[in-house]
Write a protein that holds these residues in place. Structure first.
Motif, PDB file in Angstrom:
ATOM      1  N   GLU A 127       7.939  -1.420   6.442  1.00 19.98           N
ATOM      2  CA  GLU A 127       6.688  -0.401   5.093  1.00 19.98           C
ATOM      3  C   GLU A 127       8.317   1.096   4.506  1.00 19.98           C
ATOM      4  O   GLU A 127       9.733   0.567   5.913  1.00 19.98           O
ATOM      5  CB  GLU A 127       6.857   0.715   5.970  1.00 19.98           C
ATOM      6  CG  GLU A 127       7.209   1.199   7.809  1.00 19.98           C
ATOM      7  CD  GLU A 127       6.308   2.398   8.371  1.00 19.98           C
ATOM      8  OE1 GLU A 127       4.780   1.870   8.187  1.00 19.98           O
ATOM      9  OE2 GLU A 127       6.294   2.941   9.313  1.00 19.98           O
ATOM     10  N   ALA A 128       8.823   1.104   4.125  1.00 20.20           N
ATOM     11  CA  ALA A 128       9.992   1.858   3.505  1.00 20.20           C
ATOM     12  C   ALA A 128       8.786   3.410   2.916  1.00 20.20           C
ATOM     13  O   ALA A 128       8.116   3.222   2.021  1.00 20.20           O
ATOM     14  CB  ALA A 128      10.725   1.089   2.435  1.00 20.20           C
ATOM     15  N   VAL A 129       9.828   4.463   2.778  1.00 21.08           N
ATOM     16  CA  VAL A 129      10.036   5.800   2.295  1.00 21.08           C
ATOM     17  C   VAL A 129      10.446   6.145   1.241  1.00 21.08           C
ATOM     18  O   VAL A 129      11.471   4.788   0.873  1.00 21.08           O
ATOM     19  CB  VAL A 129      10.888   6.443   2.765  1.00 21.08           C
ATOM     20  CG1 VAL A 129      10.332   7.995   2.242  1.00 21.08           C
ATOM     21  CG2 VAL A 129      10.604   7.015   4.423  1.00 21.08           C
ATOM     22  N   LEU A 130       9.465   5.728   0.234  1.00 22.07           N
ATOM     23  CA  LEU A 130       9.933   5.735  -2.028  1.00 22.07           C
ATOM     24  C   LEU A 130      10.671   7.017  -1.615  1.00 22.07           C
ATOM     25  O   LEU A 130      11.374   7.635  -2.831  1.00 22.07           O
ATOM     26  CB  LEU A 130       8.641   5.656  -2.066  1.00 22.07           C
ATOM     27  CG  LEU A 130       8.011   4.524  -1.989  1.00 22.07           C
ATOM     28  CD1 LEU A 130       6.814   3.574  -3.491  1.00 22.07           C
ATOM     29  CD2 LEU A 130       8.902   3.257  -2.528  1.00 22.07           C
ATOM     30  N   LYS A 131       9.528   8.641  -1.239  1.00 20.18           N
ATOM     31  CA  LYS A 131      10.622   9.453  -1.102  1.00 20.18           C
ATOM     32  C   LYS A 131       9.949  10.815  -0.252  1.00 20.18           C
ATOM     33  O   LYS A 131       9.114  10.288   0.613  1.00 20.18           O
ATOM     34  CB  LYS A 131       8.680  10.464  -2.341  1.00 20.18           C
ATOM     35  CG  LYS A 131       9.378  11.887  -2.544  1.00 20.18           C
ATOM     36  CD  LYS A 131       8.141  12.437  -4.018  1.00 20.18           C
ATOM     37  CE  LYS A 131       8.431  13.283  -4.141  1.00 20.18           C
ATOM     38  NZ  LYS A 131       7.351  13.915  -4.961  1.00 20.18           N
ATOM     39  N   LYS A 155       5.153   6.362   0.957  1.00 22.72           N
ATOM     40  CA  LYS A 155       5.240   5.870   1.989  1.00 22.72           C
ATOM     41  C   LYS A 155       4.608   4.456   1.390  1.00 22.72           C
ATOM     42  O   LYS A 155       3.750   4.196   1.296  1.00 22.72           O
ATOM     43  CB  LYS A 155       5.117   5.782   3.261  1.00 22.72           C
ATOM     44  CG  LYS A 155       5.698   4.793   3.822  1.00 22.72           C
ATOM     45  CD  LYS A 155       5.591   5.119   5.471  1.00 22.72           C
ATOM     46  CE  LYS A 155       3.693   5.377   6.853  1.00 22.72           C
ATOM     47  NZ  LYS A 155       3.926   5.532   7.731  1.00 22.72           N
ATOM     48  N   LEU A 156       5.996   3.477   1.501  1.00 26.19           N
ATOM     49  CA  LEU A 156       5.160   1.887   0.761  1.00 26.19           C
ATOM     50  C   LEU A 156       5.165   1.424   2.022  1.00 26.19           C
ATOM     51  O   LEU A 156       6.089   0.898   2.655  1.00 26.19           O
ATOM     52  CB  LEU A 156       5.854   0.866  -0.210  1.00 26.19           C
ATOM     53  CG  LEU A 156       5.680   0.622  -0.680  1.00 26.19           C
ATOM     54  CD1 LEU A 156       4.251   0.353  -1.992  1.00 26.19           C
ATOM     55  CD2 LEU A 156       6.311  -0.123  -1.579  1.00 26.19           C
ATOM     56  N   ARG A 157       4.385   0.822   2.212  1.00 28.85           N
ATOM     57  CA  ARG A 157       3.328  -0.196   3.262  1.00 28.85           C
ATOM     58  C   ARG A 157       3.024  -1.737   2.822  1.00 28.85           C
ATOM     59  O   ARG A 157       2.437  -1.743   2.200  1.00 28.85           O
ATOM     60  CB  ARG A 157       2.792   0.432   4.124  1.00 28.85           C
ATOM     61  CG  ARG A 157       2.916   1.771   4.926  1.00 28.85           C
ATOM     62  CD  ARG A 157       2.127   2.219   5.563  1.00 28.85           C
ATOM     63  NE  ARG A 157       0.804   2.105   5.774  1.00 28.85           N
ATOM     64  CZ  ARG A 157      -0.305   2.510   6.258  1.00 28.85           C
ATOM     65  NH1 ARG A 157       0.007   2.520   7.967  1.00 28.85           N
ATOM     66  NH2 ARG A 157      -1.590   1.997   6.265  1.00 28.85           N
ATOM     67  N   GLU A 158       3.800  -2.982   3.800  1.00 27.00           N
ATOM     68  CA  GLU A 158       3.094  -4.175   3.395  1.00 27.00           C
ATOM     69  C   GLU A 158       2.617  -4.502   4.747  1.00 27.00           C
ATOM     70  O   GLU A 158       3.082  -4.726   5.856  1.00 27.00           O
ATOM     71  CB  GLU A 158       4.812  -5.271   3.342  1.00 27.00           C
ATOM     72  CG  GLU A 158       3.682  -6.514   2.836  1.00 27.00           C
ATOM     73  CD  GLU A 158       5.425  -7.207   3.060  1.00 27.00           C
ATOM     74  OE1 GLU A 158       4.878  -8.498   2.341  1.00 27.00           O
ATOM     75  OE2 GLU A 158       6.913  -7.002   3.112  1.00 27.00           O
ATOM     76  N   GLU A 212       1.487  -1.490   0.050  1.00 30.60           N
ATOM     77  CA  GLU A 212       0.212  -0.070   0.419  1.00 30.60           C
ATOM     78  C   GLU A 212       0.964   1.434   0.038  1.00 30.60           C
ATOM     79  O   GLU A 212       1.731   1.614   1.352  1.00 30.60           O
ATOM     80  CB  GLU A 212      -0.886  -0.023   1.409  1.00 30.60           C
ATOM     81  CG  GLU A 212      -1.218   1.205   1.647  1.00 30.60           C
ATOM     82  CD  GLU A 212      -2.846   1.274   2.241  1.00 30.60           C
ATOM     83  OE1 GLU A 212      -2.025   1.560   3.559  1.00 30.60           O
ATOM     84  OE2 GLU A 212      -3.838   0.351   2.534  1.00 30.60           O
ATOM     85  N   GLN A 213       0.956   1.956  -1.200  1.00 27.31           N
ATOM     86  CA  GLN A 213       1.303   3.438  -0.764  1.00 27.31           C
ATOM     87  C   GLN A 213       0.463   4.329  -0.313  1.00 27.31           C
ATOM     88  O   GLN A 213       0.155   5.265  -1.137  1.00 27.31           O
ATOM     89  CB  GLN A 213       1.403   3.965  -2.543  1.00 27.31           C
ATOM     90  CG  GLN A 213       2.740   4.954  -2.229  1.00 27.31           C
ATOM     91  CD  GLN A 213       3.001   5.604  -4.382  1.00 27.31           C
ATOM     92  OE1 GLN A 213       3.711   4.357  -4.818  1.00 27.31           O
ATOM     93  NE2 GLN A 213       2.607   6.707  -4.366  1.00 27.31           N
ATOM     94  N   THR A 214       1.332   4.981   0.602  1.00 27.69           N
ATOM     95  CA  THR A 214       0.331   6.487   1.859  1.00 27.69           C
ATOM     96  C   THR A 214       1.423   7.360   1.677  1.00 27.69           C
ATOM     97  O   THR A 214       2.732   7.260   0.618  1.00 27.69           O
ATOM     98  CB  THR A 214      -0.177   5.688   2.731  1.00 27.69           C
ATOM     99  OG1 THR A 214       1.634   5.656   3.035  1.00 27.69           O
ATOM    100  CG2 THR A 214      -0.381   4.437   2.974  1.00 27.69           C
ATOM    101  N   LEU A 215       0.366   8.096   1.505  1.00 23.52           N
ATOM    102  CA  LEU A 215       1.509   9.802   1.983  1.00 23.52           C
ATOM    103  C   LEU A 215       1.727  10.144   2.740  1.00 23.52           C
ATOM    104  O   LEU A 215       2.189   9.744   4.518  1.00 23.52           O
ATOM    105  CB  LEU A 215       0.515  10.802   1.608  1.00 23.52           C
ATOM    106  CG  LEU A 215      -0.191  11.010   0.392  1.00 23.52           C
ATOM    107  CD1 LEU A 215      -1.518  11.902   0.483  1.00 23.52           C
ATOM    108  CD2 LEU A 215       1.005  12.026  -0.251  1.00 23.52           C
TER     109      LEU A 215
END
Length: 573
Positions: free
Chosen positions: A197-201, A184-187, A98-101
């Motif tokens: 989770e990992a910060v994409l930007k 942020k990308l969350r599994e 899941e991609q979140t702000l």
């Protein structure tokens, strides 16, 4: 017997006679194996035994088993994909990436001394973005403003991804204050638990904004206006202080005001409804959106116009007996009488400014006896030259233009009536249809203080790169006459309440009658300081107080100066 067996074997193996002859000398024991294995072979490992092929039954069993396996797999796929497909699809969605702000913090707003006026709270658990917090100091709301938070639907999906400024500099500098959101990308597993989770930007926070405002001076002005309004029955008030060199706005306040924290949070519906429906109009920024009859604060402009047009010497005296009488050409028995607020005797220009003689300004505005007047056309031109009615262009929402009455205006407003001499008289003392905003009054006063430079007001510390919009080129001695007259108003005239020992100021009061029965007045004070080398100009108006009241805008300025003398004496240097 042995030979017979050999012949039989040759015949079956189709061995020629010649070949037979060739191997006649081979011992049969070298070819045939005895009933028992030769020494060294392990019969349990099938050594020394002849292999036999599998039968057709074995292959049939294997084919049947393979078909059954395939049928089992197909049936399982049918169950998973068709019968239970929606269930597993939902599970698949839940157990997904899941991609979140990642919301960027909004830029902090500071006053000129780096005091925080608007900042961000620390994010609480479960909150996606930081709350906006505003200084508890009073009188800042109309300048700082408030915001609207990002909005999401019931599923938690944001359809408004940014803060939005709704008023003040929050709105004017929205793009600067807004940061750039990150992602942020969350599994998430089937149960909804975040596995990783990992910060994409990374988010980029908004830029800070340093205002020209001194929040302490602004608060003192607001509290002074509030106190006077409550004690003396004024409806509201507004105050502006401008740097006469850079155009920086040092203070700007409007009373009454609103609470930006309440509006930003948006949860206290009763409080918001009360503010919206309040007859005192707390959302109106009176400093830039309030139009008021200026009264006598226009007299310095009228005096400068008369000097520049060479209509009068500053030393010429005009007699004030308390009123002037003008013949009525339509009915000589009913002359028009225009009153002065008191009899001042013989007054020259400096004294006329100090004591605010209406008779003097009737004379130079419309003409009286041997004194030629400016007339409404010239008056209108000078009012516009001093930018009394035009918008300043300040970076705030809700600024309005002023009004200067003229024959066309009267014809439109009063069903075709013609302009009369009496209309010019009344306009010469800042009454009739003349309307100005407090910020325009402050800017025109700054123009007088700096001797001709019309400035662009700025709410940013340091002001504009080129703050001078135009230059009004008058004789130096003419500017000096006006300065001296406004200084005399403080030493012995209508602004004597500002005659303080810690700073020399020049000022002009104005009392504008309001309503048909003249029961109410707007009380004005404008001026500049220090007198010898002006750095700051002010304009304060108290709105619609009882005409019998003896305290007005001058008392607000005096209270400010007393506070500054103790807490900010650097402004007087």
């Amino acid at each position: 017997m042995l030979k017979k067996i050999i012949r039989t074997l040759k015949k079956r193996l189709n061995i020629s006679r010649q070949a037979g002859r060739k191997y006649d000398d081979i011992d049969p024991e070298d070819i045939f194996i005895d009933a028992t294995n030769l020494p060294g072979f392990d019969e349990y490992r099938f050594e020394g035994r002849i292999e036999r092929p599998m039968g057709q039954g074995v292959f049939l069993i294997m084919k049947i088993a393979l078909v059954l396996v395939i049928l089992g797999l197909v049936s399982k796929l049918w169950v998973l994909g068709i019968i239970q497909g929606s269930i597993y699809a939902q599970i698949s969605e839940n157990n997904s990436l899941e991609q979140t702000l990642l919301f960027a913090n909004r830029g902090v707003i500071y006053d000129r001394e780096m005091r925080e006026l608007a900042t961000n709270a620390i994010k609480e658990d479960g909150s996606n973005f930081a709350d906006r917090l505003y200084s508890p100091s009073q009188g800042l709301a109309h300048v700082v403003g408030y915001i609207k938070y990002p909005l999401s639907d019931r599923a938690g999906i944001y359809y408004e991804e940014n803060y939005h400024g709704r008023d003040g500099v929050e709105r004017a500098y929205d793009a600067l204050l807004n940061g750039i959101n990150g992602t942020k990308l969350r599994e998430i597993d089937v149960s909804g638990k975040v596995i990783s989770e990992a910060v994409l930007k990374k988010p980029v926070d908004g830029n800070p904004l340093v205002l020209s405002l001194d929040s302490r001076l602004t608060e003192v002005l607001y509290e002074s206006m509030e106190s006077l309004a409550e004690d003396r029955g004024f409806v509201g008030g507004a105050a502006v202080i401008m740097d006469t060199r850079t155009g920086e706005i040092i203070a700007l306040s409007s009373y009454p005001s609103y609470d930006p924290n309440v509006l930003t949070n948006g949860t206290d519906r009763n409080a918001i409804s009360e503010m919206i429906n309040s007859p005192s109009k707390p959302f109106l920024n009176r400093a830039i959106g309030g139009l008021y009859t200026p009264g006598s604060i226009l007299k310095p402009v009228v005096a400068l116009a008369a000097l520049n047009e060479n209509l009068i010497s500053p030393s010429k005296q005009i007699l004030s007996t308390g009123s002037i009488t003008v013949e009525n050409p339509y009915d000589p028995e009913k002359p028009s009488v225009f009153k002065d607020w008191k009899a001042h005797g013989w007054t020259d220009m400096r004294k006329a400014l100090a004591v605010s003689s209406d008779t003097y300004f009737y004379s130079i505005g419309g003409g009286l006896g041997d004194q030629k007047g400016l007339g409404i056309t010239v008056l209108e031109r000078y009012f516009k030259l001093f930018a009394m009615t035009e918008k300043t262009g300040i970076d705030l929402l809700g600024e309005v233009e002023g009004v200067v009455p003229n024959p066309e205006w009267k014809k439109e407003k009063f069903d075709g009536e013609i302009w009369r001499l009496g209309d010019t008289y009344i306009t010469s003392i800042g009454q009739y249809g003349t309307l100005v905003t407090p910020i325009n009054a402050a800017r025109s006063t700054a123009l007088i203080a700096n001797r001709g430079q019309l400035l662009k007001p700025s709410l940013i510390k340091g002001g504009s790169n080129d703050p001078v919009l135009r230059v009004v080129d008058f004789k130096p001695e003419d500017w000096s006459v006006i300065h001296e007259g406004m200084r005399d108003a403080v030493t012995y005239g209508t602004s004597v309440g500002l005659n303080v020992p810690y700073v020399k100021v020049a000022a002009k009061t104005g009392t504008a009658e309001v309503g048909s029965f003249k029961l109410y007045v707007h009380s004005w004070s404008v001026g500049f300081f220090p007198f010898e080398s002006p750095k700051y100009a002010w304009a304060v108006v108290m709105e619609k107080g009882p005409s019998a009241n003896t305290l007005g805008a001058t008392s607000v300025v005096r209270r400010l100066f007393d506070w500054m003398a103790v807490n900010s004496p650097e402004y007087f240097e």
